[in-house]
Scaffold this motif. Sequence first.
Motif, PDB file in Angstrom:
ATOM      1  N   LYS A 122     -10.129  -2.104 -31.216  1.00 37.34           N
ATOM      2  CA  LYS A 122      -8.857  -2.736 -30.842  1.00 37.34           C
ATOM      3  C   LYS A 122      -7.966  -2.915 -32.078  1.00 37.34           C
ATOM      4  N   LEU A 123      -8.581  -3.248 -33.217  1.00 38.05           N
ATOM      5  CA  LEU A 123      -7.826  -3.404 -34.456  1.00 38.05           C
ATOM      6  C   LEU A 123      -7.126  -2.107 -34.837  1.00 38.05           C
ATOM      7  N   ASN A 124      -7.732  -0.978 -34.469  1.00 34.85           N
ATOM      8  CA  ASN A 124      -7.157   0.328 -34.762  1.00 34.85           C
ATOM      9  C   ASN A 124      -6.268   0.856 -33.644  1.00 34.85           C
ATOM     10  N   GLY A 125      -5.952  -0.009 -32.690  1.00 34.79           N
ATOM     11  CA  GLY A 125      -4.980   0.346 -31.666  1.00 34.79           C
ATOM     12  C   GLY A 125      -5.513   1.184 -30.524  1.00 34.79           C
ATOM     13  N   LEU A 126      -6.846   1.254 -30.364  1.00 30.54           N
ATOM     14  CA  LEU A 126      -7.410   2.047 -29.279  1.00 30.54           C
ATOM     15  C   LEU A 126      -7.470   1.232 -27.988  1.00 30.54           C
ATOM     16  N   ASP A 127      -7.272   1.913 -26.870  1.00 28.00           N
ATOM     17  CA  ASP A 127      -7.475   1.296 -25.562  1.00 28.00           C
ATOM     18  C   ASP A 127      -8.976   1.282 -25.281  1.00 28.00           C
ATOM     19  N   VAL A 128      -9.520   0.109 -25.021  1.00 29.56           N
ATOM     20  CA  VAL A 128     -10.962  -0.036 -24.811  1.00 29.56           C
ATOM     21  C   VAL A 128     -11.208  -0.598 -23.418  1.00 29.56           C
ATOM     22  N   VAL A 129     -12.086   0.039 -22.662  1.00 31.63           N
ATOM     23  CA  VAL A 129     -12.493  -0.437 -21.344  1.00 31.63           C
ATOM     24  C   VAL A 129     -13.822  -1.161 -21.498  1.00 31.63           C
ATOM     25  N   GLY A 130     -13.915  -2.346 -20.906  1.00 34.46           N
ATOM     26  CA  GLY A 130     -15.143  -3.112 -20.997  1.00 34.46           C
ATOM     27  C   GLY A 130     -14.936  -4.372 -21.822  1.00 34.46           C
ATOM     28  N   PRO A 131     -16.052  -5.054 -22.130  1.00 31.86           N
ATOM     29  CA  PRO A 131     -17.451  -4.614 -21.970  1.00 31.86           C
ATOM     30  C   PRO A 131     -17.919  -4.631 -20.516  1.00 31.86           C
ATOM     31  N   THR A 132     -18.887  -3.764 -20.232  1.00 37.04           N
ATOM     32  CA  THR A 132     -19.435  -3.618 -18.895  1.00 37.04           C
ATOM     33  C   THR A 132     -20.961  -3.744 -18.951  1.00 37.04           C
ATOM     34  N   ASP A 133     -21.486  -4.613 -18.093  1.00 34.87           N
ATOM     35  CA  ASP A 133     -22.937  -4.748 -17.936  1.00 34.87           C
ATOM     36  C   ASP A 133     -23.355  -3.872 -16.755  1.00 34.87           C
ATOM     37  N   HIS A 134     -24.105  -2.802 -17.039  1.00 40.63           N
ATOM     38  CA  HIS A 134     -24.515  -1.864 -15.993  1.00 40.63           C
ATOM     39  C   HIS A 134     -25.815  -2.333 -15.324  1.00 40.63           C
ATOM     40  N   LYS A 135     -25.648  -3.362 -14.479  1.00 41.72           N
ATOM     41  CA  LYS A 135     -26.762  -3.866 -13.668  1.00 41.72           C
ATOM     42  C   LYS A 135     -28.004  -4.168 -14.499  1.00 41.72           C
ATOM     43  N   GLY A 136     -27.778  -4.759 -15.676  1.00 38.93           N
ATOM     44  CA  GLY A 136     -28.904  -5.167 -16.523  1.00 38.93           C
ATOM     45  C   GLY A 136     -29.572  -4.031 -17.252  1.00 38.93           C
ATOM     46  N   LEU A 137     -29.029  -2.816 -17.143  1.00 41.29           N
ATOM     47  CA  LEU A 137     -29.645  -1.654 -17.788  1.00 41.29           C
ATOM     48  C   LEU A 137     -29.118  -1.478 -19.211  1.00 41.29           C
TER      49      LEU A 137
END
Length: 206
Positions: A122-137
């Motif tokens: 984010k500091l480098n200006g990137l679009d970031v999706v998440g964080p995502t918890d994939h059903k505990g995996l």
Amino acid sequence: MDQQLEAPRVATPRNPGLTPTMLNHAAWVTHDVAATHDFYTRIMGMEIASTVIDDKVPSTGDAFPYFHIFFKMKDGSTFAFFEAPGLPAPAKSTHPAYDIFNHIALEVSSREDVMKWYDWLKLNGLDVVGPTDHKGLIFSIYFHDPNGVRLEITTPLDKDWNNHTETAEEDFSLWVSTKERAKREGKDVTGELIKLAEDVRKRYGA
């Protein structure tokens, strides 16, 4: 009415024990090797591992000049890119799923490390999706490199996340058999797979 006979199944040979040892490299096209170099060295913290300059592709004999560059991760596995002059832009995907599903995941040690990556990206200006918890995996974030390659930074939440072979085999059979049954019975395949997903989701308490 004549019944159509099914073609006899041909026995296929079993793998004799040949399994790759590790990822050597994954490769993509870049239209801007300088931007790719900056991204993978400065942002991703990788170093250049090797390069090739040639005017002919060794594997196929295609005659066009290219620059091939490799970036190394901690375990020695690499990302590679090809830049060749005059390449047109790639064709656009015919469905959003291609842009979401096609990606490569890079593992880090902990949730905390995932979030450090989140802050750095984010500091480098990137679009970031998440964080995502994939059903505990696994626990992941997603972003893109300058070439449109979708990258994932992830950490396992389940120490055996890649050792659930028995359950995975059962799920594979369940998915395939549901598709085949839907086709055989003239039902909507997508609808039947949605029903399957809703039923399987109950194992996660959702």
